[in-house]
Design an enzyme around this catalytic site. Sequence first.
Site, short mmCIF file in Angstrom:
data_model
loop_
_atom_site.label_atom_id
_atom_site.label_comp_id
_atom_site.label_asym_id
_atom_site.label_seq_id
_atom_site.Cartn_x
_atom_site.Cartn_y
_atom_site.Cartn_z
N THR A 7 0.82 -1.21 0.00
CA THR A 7 0.00 0.00 0.00
C THR A 7 0.86 1.26 0.00
O THR A 7 0.49 2.29 -0.59
CB THR A 7 -0.91 0.00 1.25
OG1 THR A 7 -1.75 -1.14 1.18
CG2 THR A 7 -1.78 1.23 1.32
N SER A 62 0.44 -9.81 -0.66
CA SER A 62 -0.35 -11.04 -0.66
C SER A 62 0.14 -11.99 -1.75
O SER A 62 -0.18 -13.17 -1.74
CB SER A 62 -1.82 -10.73 -0.88
OG SER A 62 -2.25 -9.86 0.12
N GLN A 279 -4.94 -20.84 19.63
CA GLN A 279 -5.79 -19.95 18.82
C GLN A 279 -5.97 -18.60 19.49
O GLN A 279 -6.43 -17.65 18.86
CB GLN A 279 -7.20 -20.56 18.68
CG GLN A 279 -7.24 -21.82 17.89
CD GLN A 279 -8.62 -22.46 17.86
OE1 GLN A 279 -9.63 -21.83 18.17
NE2 GLN A 279 -8.68 -23.70 17.46
N1 ASP Z 1 -2.47 -5.67 0.28
C1 ASP Z 1 -1.45 -4.76 0.75
C2 ASP Z 1 -0.14 -5.53 0.76
O1 ASP Z 1 0.10 -6.30 1.66
C3 ASP Z 1 -1.78 -4.23 2.09
C4 ASP Z 1 -0.80 -3.23 2.65
O2 ASP Z 1 0.26 -2.97 2.16
O3 ASP Z 1 -1.15 -2.62 3.67
O4 ASP Z 1 0.66 -5.36 -0.12
#
Ligand code: ASP
Length: 342
Positions: A7, A62, A279
Amino acid sequence: ILYTGGTFGMVPENPNDLKSNLVPGTLVDLGKYMPALEENGYFAKHGVEIEYLSLGEPKDSSNFTPKDWVIIAKKIEQEYNNYDSFILIQGTDTMAYTASALSFMFTGLAKPIIVTGSQLPISHPRTDAISNLTNSIYIAAHKSFGLRSINEVLICFNDDLLRGNRATKYSTNDLEGFESPNFPGLASLEERITINEKYLVHREEEKFELNPTMDDQVIVVQLFPGYSPKYLEDIINNTDVKGIVFRTFGAGNYSMDKEFLKVMDMAREKEILMLNTTQCYQGSVHYGKYKTNQGMEACGVLNGKDLTLEASITKMMWCLANLSYSESRQMLATSICGEMTN
Ligand code: ASP
């Protein structure tokens, strides 16, 4: 500063629609957003020399796999003698996995590796990217700011400095994105920066070394009331899985169901590494507290104590790739670099 995406540098997919999906952006000119980084800016005036490099195509974290951790680790190893510290900018989604993996791959770190990112892109008026990176630079440029060097893999986020392998992504939207539920922060980043010396690990006497291989034949099994052991039996008998991280109830408890324990025994016979983690968000597995954790213990499931899920998985991946079955069992039962309370 190694930039990998996230992000931090994201932009709307459709530049004319600010509400469109965020996609990774190439962040060529950091100085445009952070004048402190410019040639005659604040950091240069304090004698801090910073080099900035984009490590491959920027990615949403991700999409990271262990291969990305290896690329990052090898780059740091290659440049190790050329810099006092390393800052890695990456997405928050898998940041705690990267930080944990790096902490196991390196031995004898005598320099900080600080992982950071942000919840809002650097181009956003309310961004947290600038403060997160600025804090990281202070920790990295410890010599210029009269701070001691924290020779660990760290996550620096929203005025928190956390041991990387103790941290977990806590919120999708809170600017306080990370927490370290079972270990204190390593510094307070208030008006002044104070390092919590007594919590730091000291591994400098060890030789600096990188063992970057990871084995991904690991699964996580989240148990729940009514979990049917037949699925686990199928995985054990019909796949090449080599390690299982169990997520049990409370202090490491699970039903003493005979069918379940029979499957666990099968796994042990196949020399599958098994780790019991809780958990619960906070706290530790405690063998011997309840009868309901005796079954797992008797089947050779190791006590994962207060490991985070991220540290459990990456530690197991690292052990499987670098050690024998019995060495791995020993290593999983011991804290290597502050990831678990002994
Ligand atoms: N989806 C983004 C990532 O992990 C989320 C972030 O950077 O906050 O690259």
